[in-house]
Structure formats: C-alpha cells, structure tokens
Enzyme design. Structure first.
Site, PDB file in Angstrom:
ATOM      1  N   GLY A  29       3.450  -4.324  -6.304  1.00 20.18           N
ATOM      2  CA  GLY A  29       4.252  -5.391  -6.885  1.00 20.18           C
ATOM      3  C   GLY A  29       3.773  -5.803  -8.256  1.00 20.18           C
ATOM      4  N   GLU A 184      -0.677   7.967  11.783  1.00 15.47           N
ATOM      5  CA  GLU A 184      -1.061   9.006  10.838  1.00 15.47           C
ATOM      6  C   GLU A 184      -2.542   9.354  10.943  1.00 15.47           C
ATOM      7  OE1 GLU A 184       2.473   8.338   7.538  1.00 15.47           O
ATOM      8  OE2 GLU A 184       0.525   7.412   7.171  1.00 15.47           O
ATOM      9  N   ALA A 331       5.407  -1.099   0.725  1.00 14.54           N
ATOM     10  CA  ALA A 331       5.484  -0.969  -0.734  1.00 14.54           C
ATOM     11  C   ALA A 331       6.836  -1.360  -1.317  1.00 14.54           C
ATOM     12  CB  ALA A 331       5.135   0.464  -1.140  1.00 14.54           C
TER      13      ALA A 331
END
Length: 447
Positions: A29, A184, A331
């Site tokens: 950001g 993951e 994100a």
C-alpha cells in the site's frame, strides 16, 4: 520555554514549501501510494524501518530454500529513484503527535501535513506468550531466513541422535493455520521431503519426517471457493501431509504441542501461520482501533476522528455490509487503496471532490507444490475456478509479474526453471540466526 520539537530536534529533511505527505510503511500500500504521488504538487516522505520493500507472498519460498532473500526484496531508493518529489528515511516510528502534526522517529521529528499509516500487520498469537516465545512466524525476511536455518540445523543435529523420540522431534513439523501461507509451507516441505532432503541426508529415513497442518475450522483456505478448499486438502493428503481440521493448539512449550482434543505432537519447529493483527503506532486515539488492531477508516481511508491522518492496507478496517470486518488482509486491497488515496490527495489539493474506495476483488490463488495449485479468478464480472497444472501456471505468471524489479523477476524465473527440471533447491545454507531447539527428554507421546 523551548518547544518539544526544538528540544528533540528535527530529522534532516529539507522542506520544499509544498504540502508534506508522510507515509509510514513501504509495503504494497505505502509503495503504491508513493508512486501515485509521483507528479503531485507535494513533498513525499517515505519512512520504513528497513531500506527495502519485501514481496511477502514469496516469503515462504525463502523459508523453504526455494529462493534467496535477495530475490524478493528491492531497495526503496532503487524503486523510487526517478521520483524527484520523494525522499526516503530509514527509521523506527515511535509516536505521533496529532495536535502539532509531528511524527517522532528514531532519527528525529518529522512534521507532516498529511500522514498515512501503512504499517501492515504482525503475527497474532492471541495473547499466548509461550506460543510467541517458541513458535516461528514468517512475517519478515529475517523470520524466513531463521526458519530455513532452523530446519536445516535440525537435520544436521538429527544425524547425531539415536533416540527415536528425540529424532522425531527434530524431523517433524507442525504448521498452525490453514490459510494460503500454511498450505504453501506444508506443500513446500513435502516437496523437500520427497526430492531434496533424502539426497542431502542419506543416513536419515525420511519416512519418519511428519508434516502436520492444523486448522481450527473445518476447511482450508477460508475465503476461497469450496472447490479450491477441497482440492487443496486432496493435494496435501496426496503429498503425505497430515491435515488436522477442527483442531486448535492449546499450548506449545517448544517441544510438545497439545491440541484441544487432547492429542499431543512433538516437534522442535512449530510454524505459526494462524493469524495476524494490525501494527498500530502510538499517539492515535485508541477509540479509532477496531478488533484485530486495525484502524477504522471511512471510504476515503481517513482514520475515524481525524481529517489528515489515513490508514491503508492491512492496518485499515473499512467496514461495510460486504466486508463487516474490513477488507481481506492481502496485497490487492492495499495496492488499490494506495493508488486511489494518491489520486484523492491530488483531487483534494485541487479543490475537487474525492472518490470513495470500492474494492475490485480479482480473486485468490494458492500453490500446493509442483504442478499443483488452486485459483479462484474474478474477471469481466464472472467467477472462474481452476485447479491443478493450469492453476499452477497462472500462479507462477501472476507472481512473476507482480514482483518489483526486472532483476528480481529474472532471478526468480531462473531459480524456478532450474528447480522445476532438476527438482533441487539451491539455497540450502545455514547462515545467520537460527531458533535454538528446546533440549528436553520429555516423555510426550505422539498422537
């Protein structure tokens, strides 16, 4: 009497006679906001405790020896070198005086006209001090390198141990949290167990290496489709990961993991991927904070109770009927909020009306290992769901494009290509800090 500003001293930043926009935090950001103000009639001051931007979605690959730390970080000065209205300062933020409009930092005081807090999030251990002391999180590059060092050090120690329980405590891993990071990491460890570690440590029987993934809910990848959740579960089980749904960790002392069901696991490495909370700064009225340490903001990202202080990204909770707890802490909301806030600052300076934020959800994806991924894509008003090899190719492409800097993209692509065909991991170094394992002869029983 001298003012506190005169007594403590200003940070050495030339004031150029334009409105000063101070951005705290150079994550997705903050970086996007700085870029959006490139041609604005303002002075931009970016403050971060590190001198580089980190591509957090690939942090787990550093932790599992797939990439080097340098592959996922880029210096702010290099990224923003062509931006003449911006200066960067590496500093720790200590406090903000909202009355005098001054930010107190480790390098001195920085006055501001507009302050944007983009500090992101930190690990949330839900008040469990023992868990915070013993677990390993992956919230920074240092964390990722420490985890890689710890994993490899455990195997080096395992070569010298005959006791079965002590051996299992070094070889076994517990991952808490079934979101994208947990899934993951579990997939990456299973690939290491199958393709890499047996060649490096030939004396160890890796059938004894257990990977446990603990999820408090009844599904993985909360927020993604049921199809993605189910397929991720199937892939992990296919790769030999022990997925424990509807379980919560009650305690962990560095050796024994106790679940709410009474089950016990032993491990010297518990990886915490179960939750995050915002990272607020001192000086903002506590009434502006919501659950999870996120600042309540309006549709223009202004923090409740202020007219010139904003929050974007993970630290911001823009509450609506669609997002009662604020936008997902990923994100894309941060990037979109940073971009729009930059445009709105330009509109405000020109006396034009501001545009409210509307999140354009582009979907989500997660990889579970070589040729296996899940993806929920939103495009042209439609939802598309895909799993397997095609989803994995999409995941690779999206992450390569999103990386900051051509050098990083080239390096990551080269590493991934080499790893894909050789089934090797090139970053198997023990270098720097590692987590010291608990030396114990506890009589814990493996569940």
């Amino acid at each position: 009497m001298r003012s506190s500003m005169e007594m403590e001293g200003l940070a050495k930043i030339e004031h150029v006679g334009k409105p000063r926009v101070v951005i705290v935090g150079g994550g997705f950001g903050g970086l996007e906001l700085a870029k959006a103000l490139r041609d604005a009639p303002v002075q931009v001051v970016l403050v971060d405790k590190q001198n580089y931007h980190t591509f957090q979605p690939l942090m787990y690959q550093v932790a599992t020896a797939g990439l080097e730390a340098a592959d996922i970080i880029s210096p702010f000065r290099q990224i923003l070198k062509g931006q003449s209205n911006l200066c960067f300062r590496m500093a720790e933020v200590e406090h903000v005086d909202t009355t005098t409009h001054v930010l107190k930092t480790s390098i001195g005081l920085i006055p501001y006209d507009h302050l944007i807090i983009a500090t992101g999030a930190t690990s949330n251990y839900f008040g469990d001090a023992e868990m915070a002391r013993h677990a390993v999180a992956i919230k920074s590059v240092e964390d990722a390198v420490e985890l890689r060092n710890t994993v490899l050090s455990n195997f080096e120690k395992a070569l010298q141990i005959d006791d079965v329980e002590q051996l299992n405590s070094l070889l076994d891993f517990v991952i808490v949290g079934g979101g994208p990071t947990g899934v993951e990491v579990a997939g990456a460890l299973s690939e290491l167990r199958k393709h890499v570690f047996p060649k490096d440590y030939r004396e160890i029987d890796f059938r004894q290496m257990d990977i446990h993934l603990i999820q408090s809910g009844n599904t993985l990848l909360k927020g993604m489709s049921a199809e993605a959740s189910q397929k991720a579960l199937e892939y992990l089980q296919k790769f030999g990961v022990d997925v424990l749904l509807d379980r919560r960790v009650q305690s962990y002392d560095g050796y024994t993991v106790t679940l709410n069901t009474g089950e016990k696991l032993i491990t010297r490495t518990l990886i915490w991927a179960a939750g995050v909370a915002g990272a607020p700064i001192e000086g903002i009225r506590p009434e502006s904070l919501r659950k999870g340490n996120r600042y309540e903001v309006d549709t223009f990202n202004r923090i409740a109770g202020y007219t010139n202080i904003y929050a974007i990204g993970d630290i911001a909770a823009m509450v609506s009927a669609e997002y009662p707890e604020g936008h997902p802490m990923v994100a894309q909301p941060a990037i979109q909020q940073g971009r729009l806030l930059g445009e709105n600052i330009v509109r405000m300076l020109a006396g034009n009306p501001l545009e409210p934020f509307r999140y354009h959800d582009q979907g989500a994806m997660a990889t579970i290992g070589r040729n296996h991924a899940v993806a929920d894509i939103k495009m042209l008003g439609k939802d598309y769901k895909t799993q397997g090899f095609f989803a994995w190719v999409m995941w690779v492409f999206v992450h390569l494009i999103a990386l900051v800097g051509f050098r990083n993209r080239l390096s990551v692509f080269a590493n991934w290509t080499w790893s894909y065909f050789s089934q090797e991991r090139g970053s198997r170094f023990i270098m720097g800090k590692r987590r010291e394992s608990v030396e114990t002869t506890a009589k814990s029983a493996v569940a």
